[in-house]
Design an enzyme around this catalytic site. Structure first.
Site, short mmCIF file in Angstrom:
data_model
loop_
_atom_site.label_atom_id
_atom_site.label_comp_id
_atom_site.label_asym_id
_atom_site.label_seq_id
_atom_site.Cartn_x
_atom_site.Cartn_y
_atom_site.Cartn_z
CD GLU A 83 62.61 39.47 47.34
OE1 GLU A 83 61.74 40.35 47.33
OE2 GLU A 83 62.83 38.71 46.38
CB CYS A 120 63.23 36.91 43.01
SG CYS A 120 61.77 37.15 44.02
CG HIS A 244 61.58 34.10 39.93
ND1 HIS A 244 61.99 33.70 41.18
CD2 HIS A 244 60.50 34.91 40.13
CE1 HIS A 244 61.22 34.27 42.10
NE2 HIS A 244 60.30 35.00 41.48
N1 CAA Z 1 40.68 24.99 40.34
C1 CAA Z 1 41.70 25.21 39.46
N2 CAA Z 1 42.26 26.45 39.26
C2 CAA Z 1 41.76 27.47 39.96
C3 CAA Z 1 40.70 27.33 40.87
C4 CAA Z 1 40.17 26.02 41.05
N3 CAA Z 1 39.16 25.79 41.90
N4 CAA Z 1 40.44 28.54 41.41
C5 CAA Z 1 41.30 29.43 40.84
N5 CAA Z 1 42.10 28.78 39.97
C6 CAA Z 1 43.18 29.33 39.18
C7 CAA Z 1 42.89 30.70 38.55
O1 CAA Z 1 42.19 30.57 37.33
C8 CAA Z 1 44.29 31.24 38.40
O2 CAA Z 1 44.93 30.66 37.29
P1 CAA Z 1 45.16 31.51 35.93
O3 CAA Z 1 45.90 32.74 36.33
O4 CAA Z 1 45.96 30.59 35.07
O5 CAA Z 1 43.79 31.81 35.40
C9 CAA Z 1 45.04 30.70 39.61
O6 CAA Z 1 44.26 29.59 40.08
C10 CAA Z 1 45.15 31.68 40.77
O7 CAA Z 1 43.87 32.19 41.05
P2 CAA Z 1 43.67 33.76 41.26
O8 CAA Z 1 44.35 34.51 40.18
O9 CAA Z 1 42.23 34.03 41.51
O10 CAA Z 1 44.49 33.91 42.64
P3 CAA Z 1 44.69 35.16 43.53
O11 CAA Z 1 44.22 36.41 42.86
O12 CAA Z 1 44.13 34.85 44.87
O13 CAA Z 1 46.28 35.21 43.68
C11 CAA Z 1 48.32 36.07 42.82
C12 CAA Z 1 47.19 35.09 42.59
C13 CAA Z 1 47.79 37.49 42.56
C14 CAA Z 1 49.45 35.77 41.85
C15 CAA Z 1 48.81 35.98 44.29
O14 CAA Z 1 49.22 34.68 44.57
C16 CAA Z 1 49.93 36.95 44.62
O15 CAA Z 1 49.71 38.13 44.84
N6 CAA Z 1 51.17 36.41 44.71
C17 CAA Z 1 52.33 37.22 45.09
C18 CAA Z 1 52.89 37.95 43.91
C19 CAA Z 1 53.52 36.99 42.91
O16 CAA Z 1 53.98 35.92 43.23
N7 CAA Z 1 53.58 37.44 41.66
C20 CAA Z 1 54.25 36.66 40.64
C21 CAA Z 1 55.04 37.54 39.70
S1 CAA Z 1 56.13 38.59 40.66
C22 CAA Z 1 57.48 37.60 41.02
O17 CAA Z 1 57.69 36.59 40.43
C23 CAA Z 1 58.39 38.07 42.12
C24 CAA Z 1 58.12 37.25 43.33
O18 CAA Z 1 58.75 36.22 43.54
C25 CAA Z 1 57.11 37.73 44.27
#
Ligand code: CAA
Length: 445
Positions: A83, A120, A244
């Site tokens: 991709e 993916c 994945h």
């Molecule tokens: N200690 C331990 N854990 C902590 C923490 C700390 N100090 N601070 C935060 N966390 C945890 C949160 O609780 C959360 O876990 P849970 O979801 O289990 O509650 C985790 O860490 C992540 O924290 P946030 O949700 O606050 O993180 P974020 O909002 O900054 O980002 C995300 C998370 C939205 C997934 C971001 O990484 C993102 O946009 N990623 C790209 C999209 C993606 O990968 N999506 C996955 C599905 S799509 C897919 O699979 C296709 C692909 O390959 C892209």
């Protein structure tokens, strides 16, 4: 019926590393555990200035051909899944074939070449295409090379920036495979979703939270569809469940939901009921909100049980060992998860010949696919030949300023030159532009 599946696999990581706890978290002002524990990632792989999807894919394919003693005449297809393509017409497989023709006698002129796109999941779809080509009897005794290769970069400052990665997996698809036989049973969960997309742009537009929900919803559909053809899945039927892996925390969520689904109405649910009660059923609640709250409570309790934790530690955690250090490789990610699992078995001196794996692929936009695989008796030799630990250990550890420079270097909208951080050795490198805007490559001894 002759077995068809993955005969061999090779892995190539980008040569640079971004450490999330040491380098990324301090710059963002975040607790490092958000990354190491929350997302489950220690580091991301990154491409050096001379690396891209072609070099990484060609390097993985060359390792595969060398190790299996193959010549171009042995190969009837080269399918590339990515991709991160830089051309809307000329497929990356032609570039990779061109690279390989620089180092082997002969050519791939009679091999069918293409490029697959569905986020993916395209890597798994390319494996399907090769599998179907062999099953249809059109392969003339030849094998297919499938290359899944991506530079998973996000715009700087995007929430996905912590989940970047760069690498390739090359798979040899053959009759009588040495690594795994692929089952004919498969299930799909597919819907028109707007969660993650790149409408003619390099870096993705992502609705991160929604992408997580869509991943889980499509996986559930795929599992139900799989069960409709293969029969009910029992939790102990599979030695490993490679998913994945955009980041290991995503798989943690998916695995718990899958466990709840497949243990419903089984002895495992009854066994667990003594400690945490039976699973909530929708018909026992007045409204969706109450039901969803009960499900959340059940899931929290389930994840604390020894029965669940033992299963997760045995069947899922081993699939995440490489992803933790390299990040998201998009099309290659589920294929890296399979390697991680088998590598863990090898390191534990465990014979998994004849055991089954449940492989769960996913692509945004969105589609999930689930199928079964059976580990073949050549698996240990195949996995022992990999050098992924050395590759990961040898990466150059970027400072924050260097990370920003190399990110700009790979940004298609910026014309930025950058000296390489590592010295290429026995690999293909990007070597500048041709007269029609094509990218050029050389093999460096
Ligand atoms: N200690 C331990 N854990 C902590 C923490 C700390 N100090 N601070 C935060 N966390 C945890 C949160 O609780 C959360 O876990 P849970 O979801 O289990 O509650 C985790 O860490 C992540 O924290 P946030 O949700 O606050 O993180 P974020 O909002 O900054 O980002 C995300 C998370 C939205 C997934 C971001 O990484 C993102 O946009 N990623 C790209 C999209 C993606 O990968 N999506 C996955 C599905 S799509 C897919 O699979 C296709 C692909 O390959 C892209």
């Amino acid at each position: 019926m002759t077995a068809v599946g993955i005969d061999a696999v090779e892995v190539w990581t980008g040569n640079l590393k971004l450490d999330l706890a040491e380098t990324f978290a301090p710059e963002k002002g975040d607790d490092p555990e958000k990354y190491t524990k929350g997302l489950g990632l220690r580091a991301s792989s990154f491409p050096d200035s001379y690396e891209d999807i072609v070099t990484m894919g060609a390097n993985a394919a060359k390792r595969l051909m060398d190790r299996k003693g193959l010549t171009p005449d042995d190969i009837g297809r080269i399918d590339v899944a990515t991709e991160s393509s830089f051309d809307n017409s000329k497929p990356i497989s032609t570039y990779i074939a061109g690279c390989l023709e620089q180092v082997y006698d002969g050519d791939f002129h009679h091999a069918n070449k293409g490029e697959r796109k569905f986020a993916c999941i395209a890597g798994t779809q390319s494996v399907d295409d090769a599998y179907n080509w062999i099953r249809a009897g059109r392969n003339r005794g030849r094998s297919a090379i499938v290359v899944a290769t991506d530079t998973a970069l996000y715009a700087r400052g995007d929430a996905g920036e912590a989940t970047q990665g760069a690498g390739a997996v090359a798979l040899l698809i053959s009759e009588d495979p040495d690594l795994v036989e692929i089952s004919t049973h498969q299930g799909y969960g597919s819907a028109d979703e707007t969660d993650f997309l790149k409408p003619n742009q390099q870096f993705p537009s992502v609705d991160g939270k929604r992408s997580v929900q869509v991943y889980l919803a499509r996986m559930r559909e795929a599992l139900e569809d799989y069960e409709s053809v293969a029969g009910d899945v029992h939790i102990d039927d599979f030695v490993y469940a490679p998913f994945h892996t955009p980041f290991p925390g995503m798989v943690r969520k998916a695995a718990a939901l899958a466990y709840r689904h497949v243990t419903r109405d089984t002895g495992v649910e009854e066994e667990l009921a003594e400690g945490i009660g039976r699973q909530p059923r929708r018909e026992s609640f007045d409204d969706d909100a109450q039901y969803e709250e009960a499900v959340r409570e059940y899931m929290d309790a389930l994840k604390e049980t020894g029965r669940y934790q033992d299963w997760y530690a045995a069947a899922v955690d081993p699939t995440l060992s490489i992803a933790r250090d390299v990040g998201n490789w998009y099309t290659a990610s589920v294929h890296l998860a399979r390697v991680s699992a088998l590598k863990t078995a090898l390191e534990a001196d465990r014979d998994v010949t004849g055991e089954s794996m449940l492989v769960a692929s996913y692509g945004s936009g969105a589609q999930a696919e689930i199928h079964g695989e059976t580990v073949q008796d050549g698996w240990a030799e195949e996995i022992a030949a990999l050098n992924i630990d050395e590759q990961v250990a040898d990466r150059y550890d970027l400072s924050w300023a260097e990370y920003e420079e190399v990110h700009d270097r790979h940004n298609h909208d910026m014309d930025s030159e950058l000296e390489e951080f590592t010295a290429p050795e026995a690999e293909f490198v990007f070597d500048g532009w041709g007269r029609m805007g094509e990218r050029k490559y050389t093999y460096v001894e």
